[in-house]
Design a protein around this motif. Structure first.
Motif, PDB file in Angstrom:
ATOM      1  N   ILE A 122      60.529 -86.974-115.275  1.00 26.57           N
ATOM      2  CA  ILE A 122      60.220 -88.068-114.429  1.00 26.57           C
ATOM      3  C   ILE A 122      59.171 -88.917-114.813  1.00 26.57           C
ATOM      4  O   ILE A 122      57.950 -88.127-114.936  1.00 26.57           O
ATOM      5  CB  ILE A 122      60.267 -87.758-112.832  1.00 26.57           C
ATOM      6  CG1 ILE A 122      61.349 -86.997-112.243  1.00 26.57           C
ATOM      7  CG2 ILE A 122      60.055 -89.077-112.180  1.00 26.57           C
ATOM      8  CD1 ILE A 122      61.044 -86.631-110.859  1.00 26.57           C
ATOM      9  N   GLY A 123      59.309 -90.152-115.104  1.00 21.21           N
ATOM     10  CA  GLY A 123      58.329 -91.138-115.611  1.00 21.21           C
ATOM     11  C   GLY A 123      57.336 -91.487-114.436  1.00 21.21           C
ATOM     12  O   GLY A 123      57.771 -91.342-113.246  1.00 21.21           O
ATOM     13  N   PRO A 124      56.413 -92.368-114.702  1.00 20.06           N
ATOM     14  CA  PRO A 124      55.738 -93.141-113.641  1.00 20.06           C
ATOM     15  C   PRO A 124      56.355 -93.767-112.574  1.00 20.06           C
ATOM     16  O   PRO A 124      56.167 -93.609-111.697  1.00 20.06           O
ATOM     17  CB  PRO A 124      54.716 -93.951-114.548  1.00 20.06           C
ATOM     18  CG  PRO A 124      54.404 -93.132-115.812  1.00 20.06           C
ATOM     19  CD  PRO A 124      55.777 -92.800-116.000  1.00 20.06           C
ATOM     20  N   ILE A 125      57.404 -94.669-112.946  1.00 15.67           N
ATOM     21  CA  ILE A 125      58.096 -95.384-112.100  1.00 15.67           C
ATOM     22  C   ILE A 125      58.879 -94.332-111.275  1.00 15.67           C
ATOM     23  O   ILE A 125      58.981 -94.695-110.101  1.00 15.67           O
ATOM     24  CB  ILE A 125      59.164 -96.471-112.850  1.00 15.67           C
ATOM     25  CG1 ILE A 125      58.238 -97.403-113.576  1.00 15.67           C
ATOM     26  CG2 ILE A 125      59.704 -97.012-111.875  1.00 15.67           C
ATOM     27  CD1 ILE A 125      58.909 -98.509-114.672  1.00 15.67           C
ATOM     28  N   GLY A 126      59.688 -93.351-112.011  1.00 15.46           N
ATOM     29  CA  GLY A 126      60.455 -92.587-111.233  1.00 15.46           C
ATOM     30  C   GLY A 126      59.735 -91.693-110.157  1.00 15.46           C
ATOM     31  O   GLY A 126      60.148 -91.490-109.070  1.00 15.46           O
ATOM     32  N   GLU A 127      58.468 -91.528-110.434  1.00 13.82           N
ATOM     33  CA  GLU A 127      57.170 -90.665-109.703  1.00 13.82           C
ATOM     34  C   GLU A 127      57.201 -91.511-108.298  1.00 13.82           C
ATOM     35  O   GLU A 127      57.152 -90.889-107.205  1.00 13.82           O
ATOM     36  CB  GLU A 127      56.157 -90.527-110.407  1.00 13.82           C
ATOM     37  CG  GLU A 127      55.030 -89.705-109.480  1.00 13.82           C
ATOM     38  CD  GLU A 127      53.675 -89.637-110.199  1.00 13.82           C
ATOM     39  OE1 GLU A 127      52.697 -89.373-109.391  1.00 13.82           O
ATOM     40  OE2 GLU A 127      53.664 -89.586-111.337  1.00 13.82           O
ATOM     41  N   ARG A 128      56.827 -92.689-108.513  1.00 14.50           N
ATOM     42  CA  ARG A 128      56.463 -93.613-107.120  1.00 14.50           C
ATOM     43  C   ARG A 128      57.898 -93.761-106.355  1.00 14.50           C
ATOM     44  O   ARG A 128      57.867 -93.763-105.075  1.00 14.50           O
ATOM     45  CB  ARG A 128      56.002 -94.807-107.700  1.00 14.50           C
ATOM     46  CG  ARG A 128      54.660 -94.846-108.412  1.00 14.50           C
ATOM     47  CD  ARG A 128      54.114 -96.085-108.450  1.00 14.50           C
ATOM     48  NE  ARG A 128      54.816 -97.007-109.261  1.00 14.50           N
ATOM     49  CZ  ARG A 128      54.440 -97.066-110.555  1.00 14.50           C
ATOM     50  NH1 ARG A 128      53.637 -96.199-111.096  1.00 14.50           N
ATOM     51  NH2 ARG A 128      55.053 -97.802-111.588  1.00 14.50           N
ATOM     52  N   ILE A 129      59.143 -93.882-107.089  1.00 13.27           N
ATOM     53  CA  ILE A 129      60.366 -94.134-106.382  1.00 13.27           C
ATOM     54  C   ILE A 129      60.601 -93.013-105.534  1.00 13.27           C
ATOM     55  O   ILE A 129      61.171 -93.188-104.376  1.00 13.27           O
ATOM     56  CB  ILE A 129      61.459 -94.750-107.483  1.00 13.27           C
ATOM     57  CG1 ILE A 129      61.060 -95.990-107.874  1.00 13.27           C
ATOM     58  CG2 ILE A 129      62.789 -94.530-106.710  1.00 13.27           C
ATOM     59  CD1 ILE A 129      62.081 -96.456-109.173  1.00 13.27           C
ATOM     60  N   LEU A 130      60.615 -91.990-106.281  1.00 13.06           N
ATOM     61  CA  LEU A 130      61.078 -90.675-105.691  1.00 13.06           C
ATOM     62  C   LEU A 130      60.248 -89.915-104.461  1.00 13.06           C
ATOM     63  O   LEU A 130      60.483 -88.929-103.960  1.00 13.06           O
ATOM     64  CB  LEU A 130      61.466 -89.482-106.796  1.00 13.06           C
ATOM     65  CG  LEU A 130      62.504 -89.847-107.461  1.00 13.06           C
ATOM     66  CD1 LEU A 130      62.945 -88.939-108.712  1.00 13.06           C
ATOM     67  CD2 LEU A 130      64.020 -90.161-106.702  1.00 13.06           C
ATOM     68  N   MET A 157      57.443 -80.137-111.231  1.00 10.62           N
ATOM     69  CA  MET A 157      57.611 -79.614-112.628  1.00 10.62           C
ATOM     70  C   MET A 157      58.034 -80.795-113.221  1.00 10.62           C
ATOM     71  O   MET A 157      57.780 -80.837-114.685  1.00 10.62           O
ATOM     72  CB  MET A 157      58.823 -78.561-112.473  1.00 10.62           C
ATOM     73  CG  MET A 157      58.332 -77.149-112.106  1.00 10.62           C
ATOM     74  SD  MET A 157      59.796 -76.123-111.919  1.00 10.62           S
ATOM     75  CE  MET A 157      60.371 -75.983-113.668  1.00 10.62           C
ATOM     76  N   ALA A 158      58.834 -81.773-112.944  1.00 12.78           N
ATOM     77  CA  ALA A 158      59.356 -82.896-113.715  1.00 12.78           C
ATOM     78  C   ALA A 158      58.190 -83.947-114.212  1.00 12.78           C
ATOM     79  O   ALA A 158      58.532 -84.632-115.029  1.00 12.78           O
ATOM     80  CB  ALA A 158      60.543 -83.676-112.855  1.00 12.78           C
ATOM     81  N   LEU A 159      57.142 -83.913-113.343  1.00 18.47           N
ATOM     82  CA  LEU A 159      56.044 -84.685-113.767  1.00 18.47           C
ATOM     83  C   LEU A 159      55.309 -84.370-114.837  1.00 18.47           C
ATOM     84  O   LEU A 159      54.324 -84.956-115.329  1.00 18.47           O
ATOM     85  CB  LEU A 159      55.363 -84.912-112.541  1.00 18.47           C
ATOM     86  CG  LEU A 159      55.855 -85.772-111.168  1.00 18.47           C
ATOM     87  CD1 LEU A 159      54.926 -85.493-110.170  1.00 18.47           C
ATOM     88  CD2 LEU A 159      56.412 -86.663-111.449  1.00 18.47           C
TER      89      LEU A 159
END
Length: 276
Positions: A122-130, A157-159
């Motif tokens: 998961i990228g930085p944008i996905g981290e904040r969204i999720l 784990m995905a981070l």
């Protein structure tokens, strides 16, 4: 709680601590499958609260990076609280067997992911969204089953965090979740203070177990023992699924009335357990 149940509970708390000390697997994840069959899901959820906090607290304080984890994952942590409130509300009116079956599914899923370690990212944008939906979902599942690790573990784990960052972020989440869960169970009337007192006393066998597990870790191949422990956890989760599925299936069939025939012992709701 009778003497037999108490003995089994103490043994389960000790074994969970030993597994955590030897492998690093989360305390509640190890303890719940041992305890549910003997003391029931609601009591098991309450009994592991204080041992889970104690077993994580020293690691959290000594590992460093607590402030950094709070600043980075505060959205995830905050979202857990309303999720737990919803989950315990659902548990208060749900059949015991449904919650146990879901606990088995979560335990088996956790063990499978931990063994396979898929290449999640998961990228930085996905981290904040999720962060908010993942934290909320984690809270709902925790409040309903007591399992604190899904989807927390695959999200972290995905981070692609470093080992120390991941351990600190997860330990902090489990500590905060355990505190919130204890309060939510009390407010919902699912457990009382007597069970939480027993949970506090249960911290002692948990600590002894962690120390014993740490000694074992220094003498065995940690990776192999961890893999073995995860397989056993997966089998315990599968066993919970099968057992609860059979009980639910039995209760879905109306028993025939007749001499010598009796209705199956069906799962009760949390409120019915609390009133006993």
């Amino acid at each position: 709680m009778g003497s037999t149940e108490l003995t089994i509970a103490v043994l389960g708390l000790f074994l969970a601590g030993a597994l955590k000390g030897a492998t690093g697997i989360g305390y509640s994840t190890c303890a719940l499958p041992f305890l549910v069959a003997s003391v029931g899901l609601q009591r098991a959820m309450a009994l592991v609260i204080v041992p889970a906090i104690v077993s994580n607290f020293s690691l959290m304080m000594n590992g460093g990076g607590t402030g950094a984890a709070l600043r980075r994952f505060w959205r995830f942590y905050i979202a857990i609280i309303p999720g737990i409130a919803l989950g315990t509300g659902l548990l208060a009116g749900a059949d015991h067997g449904v919650a146990v079956q879901l606990l088995g599914i979560l335990t088996l899923t956790y063990a499978t992911i931990a063994i396979a370690r898929p290449g999640l990212a998961i990228g930085p944008i996905g981290e904040r969204i999720l962060a908010l939906p993942a934290g909320f979902a984690n809270g709902v599942l925790t409040g309903f089953t007591g399992s604190q690790i899904m989807p927390l573990m695959p999200y972290m784990m995905a981070l692609r965090l470093s080992a120390s960052e991941q351990v600190q972020a997860i330990n902090l989440a489990v500590t905060l979740t355990s505190l919130a869960l204890g309060g939510a169970l009390l407010i919902a009337g699912i457990v009382d203070w007597n069970i939480l007192v027993l949970s506090a006393l249960g911290a002692l066998p948990a600590i002894i177990g962690v120390e014993a597990g740490s000694c074992v870790r220094r003498r065995l191949s940690t990776q192999r023992f961890r893999q073995f422990s995860l397989v056993m956890l997966g089998l315990l989760g599968l066993g919970l699924m099968v057992q609860s599925n059979h009980r639910l299936a039995d209760c879905s069939v109306t028993p025939r009335s007749g001499i010598g025939q009796s209705a199956p012992e069906c799962p009760k709701t949390a409120s019915q357990h609390a009133s006993r």
